[in-house]
Design an enzyme around this catalytic site. Structure first.
Site, short mmCIF file in Angstrom:
data_model
loop_
_atom_site.label_atom_id
_atom_site.label_comp_id
_atom_site.label_asym_id
_atom_site.label_seq_id
_atom_site.Cartn_x
_atom_site.Cartn_y
_atom_site.Cartn_z
N GLY A 38 -11.20 -2.95 2.13
CA GLY A 38 -11.79 -2.09 2.68
C GLY A 38 -11.49 -1.77 4.18
O GLY A 38 -11.65 -1.00 4.96
N GLN A 97 2.09 -5.87 -3.21
CA GLN A 97 2.58 -6.04 -1.47
C GLN A 97 3.86 -5.34 -1.47
O GLN A 97 4.16 -4.33 -2.10
CB GLN A 97 2.60 -7.58 -1.10
CG GLN A 97 1.29 -8.13 -0.95
CD GLN A 97 1.00 -8.77 -2.54
OE1 GLN A 97 1.62 -9.43 -3.13
NE2 GLN A 97 -0.48 -8.62 -2.64
N ASP A 132 0.87 -1.10 0.12
CA ASP A 132 -0.16 0.02 0.01
C ASP A 132 0.73 1.20 0.06
O ASP A 132 0.37 2.35 0.63
CB ASP A 132 -0.97 0.12 1.28
CG ASP A 132 -1.89 -1.19 1.13
OD1 ASP A 132 -2.31 -1.80 0.23
OD2 ASP A 132 -1.97 -1.68 2.50
N LYS A 176 2.13 2.03 -5.11
CA LYS A 176 2.94 1.72 -6.17
C LYS A 176 2.01 1.78 -7.38
O LYS A 176 2.59 1.84 -8.64
CB LYS A 176 3.33 0.05 -6.23
CG LYS A 176 4.16 -0.08 -4.91
CD LYS A 176 4.48 -1.67 -4.97
CE LYS A 176 3.50 -2.43 -4.62
NZ LYS A 176 2.81 -2.19 -3.19
N GLY A 227 -4.09 -4.30 -4.36
CA GLY A 227 -5.16 -3.41 -4.82
C GLY A 227 -4.49 -2.24 -4.94
O GLY A 227 -3.97 -1.48 -4.15
N HIS A 228 -4.25 -1.85 -6.39
CA HIS A 228 -3.72 -0.86 -6.78
C HIS A 228 -4.48 0.21 -7.34
O HIS A 228 -5.63 0.01 -8.30
CB HIS A 228 -2.58 -1.18 -8.06
CG HIS A 228 -1.51 -2.01 -7.56
ND1 HIS A 228 -0.89 -2.63 -8.48
CD2 HIS A 228 -1.09 -2.46 -6.21
CE1 HIS A 228 0.31 -3.54 -7.74
NE2 HIS A 228 -0.07 -3.07 -6.48
#
Ligand code: IMP
Length: 437
Positions: free
Chosen positions: A307, A229, A18, A21, A45-46
């Site tokens: 979330g 990651q 997070d 990236k 999650g990007h």
């Protein structure tokens, strides 16, 4: 990458993921021809924002958002076909077309619904000892890969092979689900039909990705490898067992893309101006609740995949320096600097103490009692930075903080991000070179 840049580079996270990236890859890939992912799956999650729109990608490399760029899902990834197809649908609906430029490795492993069910069953059963996984089936899928009972994309797109593999592995999965986790069993025929249908949709994009990358490289294409990651979640080098199940450092590009690591010209590490982590596990520089809440709200620190609220704290230089060394980071990109804009002072963990002993790296295991922290304090700048577009525009205390990070890690600073939008990126024409402290 820019025209004058090297031919190949990789971007990795240097913390617990997070770091931002997705946005950085999106900016860098303007100057490249292909972007490849080499590990992880839909646990990533990007988030990329431009033109007033927000795109959240889980499996697709961020490069897919730039027209004309080739996007490659390498063999080191674990791919959930249902999630991939949903993600493709979402970006097609946003007017981004992927035909002829999306390539999926035939050797990547497939995350099956039973992997997700096992992830959930294990986490629920672990109670207070849970890892806090994303429940995307990542660990169980990599387990099967290592145990040589995984189903790869090559089998997914071959209905007969898929049936044979499922017939072999499903009885054991069903027994585990029923007896250990009280979860419903999967019906072989139904699972086979569903998965074969998903495989048929993906089949046109399936290739030998290693060969594809070799060909691109030989023809002079500029290739960016996109990590998911972060270094501290690496299964070997991270804070085990609170890690993901893949190697997240650049060495994994060799095996995860079939691409020789020594052909990678530059390793770019992305570091947030503070630290976050989701899920359980050690976090020595974690902030007290009031400050953590402030960072979370200002930084929108909620997991892009789950979330979940992220845990927040100060930059941990001891952990960062280790990650930079292990991953062989050449240059750094510092993100979310604007999140610190209102703070009167900024702290950095520079080392840990156990009694009289100074420990300047993350230990192999963390006992219950967290280590004492040695802090360094910087003055805050208390001015908005979101509109700064040149390094010189940043307030002096902010420039000093950034320069110190470069010096303390021995890395050149290549970019500074001051907001979520593509435009809120300061690209240093001449990367800020590290001068020893
Ligand atoms: P898994 O990868 O879903 O098995 O989760 C293992 C650990 O890695 C958990 O602490 C997750 O929160 C963390 N994790 C996995 N993917 C990401 C990511 O993309 N960003 C941040 N943390 C992640």
């Amino acid at each position: 990458m820019s025209r004058s840049a090297p031919q190949t580079a990789c971007v990795i996270g240097t913390q617990w993921g997070d770091e931002g990236k997705g946005k950085i890859v999106d900016v860098l890939c303007e100057g490249c021809d292909a972007v490849a992912r080499f590990q992880g799956g839909a646990n990533a999650g990007h988030t990329v924002k431009f033109g007033g729109e927000t795109h959240v990608l889980h499996l697709l490399p961020s490069g897919i958002l730039r027209p004309g760029k080739q996007a490659i899902l390498g063999n080191g990834m674990v791919i959930d076909p249902e999630t991939l197809l949903a993600e493709l649908d979402a970006i097609h609906q946003a007017g981004i077309h992927t035909e002829g430029r999306l390539f999926i490795s035939d050797r990547a492993h497939v995350v099956m619904p039973y992997h997700r069910a096992l992830d959930k069953g294990r986490e629920e059963r672990a109670g207070a000892d849970k890892i806090g996984t994303t429940l995307r089936g990542i660990g169980p899928c990599y387990e099967d890969k290592a145990a040589r009972r995984g189903i790869r994309v090559a089998e997914l797109i071959d209905p007969a092979a898929l049936k044979a593999w499922l017939s072999r592995v499903l009885p054991e999965k069903n027994a585990l689900l029923a007896h250990c986790y009280g979860a419903p069993a999967f019906d072989l025929e139904t699972l086979w039909r569903e998965q074969a249908a998903l495989g048929a949709k993906l089949k046109p994009a399936v290739v030998n990705a290693g060969e594809l990358l070799a060909g691109l490289y030989r023809r002079g294409a500029r290739i960016l490898f996109e990590g998911a990651q972060g270094a501290l979640l690496d299964i070997d080098l991270g804070t085990y067992p609170y890690v993901t199940s893949s190697n997240t450092c650049p060495s994994a590009i060799g095996t995860g893309c079939g691409f020789p690591v020594r052909r990678i010209d530059e390793t770019i590490g992305v570091v947030k101006a503070y630290t976050t982590r989701v899920g359980a596990g050690p976090f020595p520089s974690e902030a007290p609740p009031a400050l953590a809440d402030l960072l979370r709200e200002r930084g929108g620190e909620y997991g892009a995949t789950t979330g979940r609220p992220r845990r927040c704290g100060w930059l941990d230089m001891a952990a960062l320096a280790r990650a930079v060394w292990t991953a062989g980071v050449d240059s750094l990109v510092i993100t979310k600097v604007d999140v610190l804009d209102t703070l009167p002072e900024i702290k950095v963990a520079v080392g840990y103490r156990r009694g009289a002993d100074r420990v300047d790296h993350l230990p192999a295991s963390f006992p219950e009692e967290p280590p004492a922290i040695e802090w360094k304090t910087f003055p805050g700048w208390r001015r908005p930075t979101g509109d700064c577009r040149r390094f010189e525009d940043l307030p002096a205390p902010c420039r000093d903080y950034i320069a110190w990070i470069g010096a303390a890690t021995g890395c050149a600073i290549r970019m500074v991000s001051v907001g979520p939008d593509r435009a809120q990126t300061i690209v240093l024409d001449r990367p800020l070179r590290a001068t020893p402290p």
